[in-house]
Motif scaffolding. Structure first.
Motif, PDB file in Angstrom:
ATOM      1  N   ASP A  80     -60.320   2.606  30.552  1.00 37.11           N
ATOM      2  CA  ASP A  80     -59.417   2.537  29.080  1.00 37.11           C
ATOM      3  C   ASP A  80     -59.794   1.337  28.506  1.00 37.11           C
ATOM      4  O   ASP A  80     -60.121   0.363  28.972  1.00 37.11           O
ATOM      5  CB  ASP A  80     -58.186   2.950  29.582  1.00 37.11           C
ATOM      6  N   LYS A  81     -59.995   1.637  27.315  1.00 41.10           N
ATOM      7  CA  LYS A  81     -60.158   0.650  26.366  1.00 41.10           C
ATOM      8  C   LYS A  81     -58.982  -0.057  25.811  1.00 41.10           C
ATOM      9  O   LYS A  81     -57.939   0.300  25.787  1.00 41.10           O
ATOM     10  CB  LYS A  81     -60.960   0.739  25.056  1.00 41.10           C
ATOM     11  N   ILE A  82     -58.852  -1.498  26.066  1.00 46.15           N
ATOM     12  CA  ILE A  82     -57.917  -2.367  25.879  1.00 46.15           C
ATOM     13  C   ILE A  82     -58.035  -2.781  24.295  1.00 46.15           C
ATOM     14  O   ILE A  82     -59.022  -3.631  24.015  1.00 46.15           O
ATOM     15  CB  ILE A  82     -57.457  -3.301  26.702  1.00 46.15           C
ATOM     16  N   THR A  83     -57.136  -2.727  23.400  1.00 40.83           N
ATOM     17  CA  THR A  83     -57.040  -3.304  22.040  1.00 40.83           C
ATOM     18  C   THR A  83     -55.973  -4.356  21.911  1.00 40.83           C
ATOM     19  O   THR A  83     -54.700  -4.226  22.323  1.00 40.83           O
ATOM     20  CB  THR A  83     -56.538  -2.213  20.928  1.00 40.83           C
ATOM     21  N   LEU A  84     -56.452  -5.405  21.442  1.00 41.60           N
ATOM     22  CA  LEU A  84     -55.628  -6.697  21.410  1.00 41.60           C
ATOM     23  C   LEU A  84     -55.787  -6.915  19.984  1.00 41.60           C
ATOM     24  O   LEU A  84     -56.645  -7.098  19.276  1.00 41.60           O
ATOM     25  CB  LEU A  84     -56.169  -7.928  22.136  1.00 41.60           C
ATOM     26  N   ARG A  85     -54.410  -7.436  19.398  1.00 44.79           N
ATOM     27  CA  ARG A  85     -54.325  -7.675  18.155  1.00 44.79           C
ATOM     28  C   ARG A  85     -53.498  -9.168  18.138  1.00 44.79           C
ATOM     29  O   ARG A  85     -52.409  -9.333  18.745  1.00 44.79           O
ATOM     30  CB  ARG A  85     -53.491  -6.630  17.157  1.00 44.79           C
ATOM     31  N   ILE A  86     -54.169  -9.903  17.092  1.00 48.82           N
ATOM     32  CA  ILE A  86     -53.461 -11.282  17.128  1.00 48.82           C
ATOM     33  C   ILE A  86     -53.167 -11.292  15.457  1.00 48.82           C
ATOM     34  O   ILE A  86     -53.797 -11.346  14.695  1.00 48.82           O
ATOM     35  CB  ILE A  86     -54.675 -12.463  17.474  1.00 48.82           C
ATOM     36  N   GLY A  87     -51.913 -11.745  15.461  1.00 48.01           N
ATOM     37  CA  GLY A  87     -51.332 -11.839  14.150  1.00 48.01           C
ATOM     38  C   GLY A  87     -51.150 -13.347  13.869  1.00 48.01           C
ATOM     39  O   GLY A  87     -50.712 -13.947  14.785  1.00 48.01           O
ATOM     40  N   VAL A  88     -51.450 -13.696  12.727  1.00 50.15           N
ATOM     41  CA  VAL A  88     -51.120 -15.085  12.266  1.00 50.15           C
ATOM     42  C   VAL A  88     -50.441 -15.038  10.999  1.00 50.15           C
ATOM     43  O   VAL A  88     -50.587 -14.378   9.972  1.00 50.15           O
ATOM     44  CB  VAL A  88     -52.459 -15.818  11.990  1.00 50.15           C
ATOM     45  N   ASP A  89     -49.203 -15.804  10.961  1.00 51.99           N
ATOM     46  CA  ASP A  89     -48.446 -15.877   9.946  1.00 51.99           C
ATOM     47  C   ASP A  89     -48.673 -16.946   8.958  1.00 51.99           C
ATOM     48  O   ASP A  89     -48.783 -18.288   9.543  1.00 51.99           O
ATOM     49  CB  ASP A  89     -46.899 -15.945  10.553  1.00 51.99           C
ATOM     50  N   GLY A  90     -48.936 -16.612   7.967  1.00 57.28           N
ATOM     51  CA  GLY A  90     -49.434 -17.611   6.859  1.00 57.28           C
ATOM     52  C   GLY A  90     -48.277 -18.668   6.411  1.00 57.28           C
ATOM     53  O   GLY A  90     -48.698 -19.512   5.996  1.00 57.28           O
ATOM     54  N   ASN A  91     -47.144 -18.071   6.552  1.00 55.39           N
ATOM     55  CA  ASN A  91     -45.786 -18.680   5.933  1.00 55.39           C
ATOM     56  C   ASN A  91     -45.060 -19.774   7.022  1.00 55.39           C
ATOM     57  O   ASN A  91     -44.374 -20.270   6.609  1.00 55.39           O
ATOM     58  CB  ASN A  91     -45.115 -17.735   5.492  1.00 55.39           C
ATOM     59  N   ALA A  92     -45.638 -19.648   7.981  1.00 56.25           N
ATOM     60  CA  ALA A  92     -45.077 -20.437   9.236  1.00 56.25           C
ATOM     61  C   ALA A  92     -45.353 -21.885   8.907  1.00 56.25           C
ATOM     62  O   ALA A  92     -46.518 -22.320   8.745  1.00 56.25           O
ATOM     63  CB  ALA A  92     -45.471 -20.139  10.495  1.00 56.25           C
ATOM     64  N   SER A  93     -44.256 -22.761   9.237  1.00 57.89           N
ATOM     65  CA  SER A  93     -44.497 -24.162   8.701  1.00 57.89           C
ATOM     66  C   SER A  93     -44.504 -24.607  10.260  1.00 57.89           C
ATOM     67  O   SER A  93     -43.870 -24.338  11.382  1.00 57.89           O
ATOM     68  CB  SER A  93     -43.304 -24.721   8.180  1.00 57.89           C
ATOM     69  N   ASN A  94     -45.398 -25.962  10.269  1.00 60.05           N
ATOM     70  CA  ASN A  94     -45.405 -26.747  11.651  1.00 60.05           C
ATOM     71  C   ASN A  94     -44.246 -27.566  11.671  1.00 60.05           C
ATOM     72  O   ASN A  94     -43.631 -28.257  11.474  1.00 60.05           O
ATOM     73  CB  ASN A  94     -46.649 -27.528  11.445  1.00 60.05           C
TER      74      ASN A  94
END
Length: 94
Positions: A80-94
């Motif tokens: 089976d194929k595995i799909t990975l999604r990586i999300g980046v929140d542009g509004n996050a502060s360090n």
């Protein structure tokens, strides 16, 4: 008077020459010792069997066992194929 130590520092040139000769013979003594041990090892038949026949028997058996093990587990592997999604929140502060 006390006896001289065996770890004396050479004070005469003859002492230095003696130590140099002794150091040169050290390699030959090591070679003779290794040759003696090799002769004693090869004299024993069980040692020869262990050194020569055991690898000739064990390696083919191990290769058959690994081959059988790997071939039996091919069906267990998921295709089976595995799909990975990586999300980046542009509004996050360090």
């Amino acid at each position: 008077m006390s006896e001289p130590d065996s770890d004396f520092m050479p004070t005469k040139p003859e002492d230095n020459a003696f130590r140099k000769r002794k150091r040169k013979r050290g390699g030959f003594r090591l070679f003779r010792l290794a040759l003696k041990e090799l002769r004693e090892t090869l004299r024993d038949r069980r040692t020869i069997v262990t050194l020569i026949l055991m690898p000739l028997l064990v390696y083919p058996v191990l290769s058959l066992v690994f081959k059988t093990f790997l071939l039996s587990n091919i069906g267990l592997v998921s295709t089976d194929k595995i799909t990975l999604r990586i999300g980046v929140d542009g509004n996050a502060s360090n």
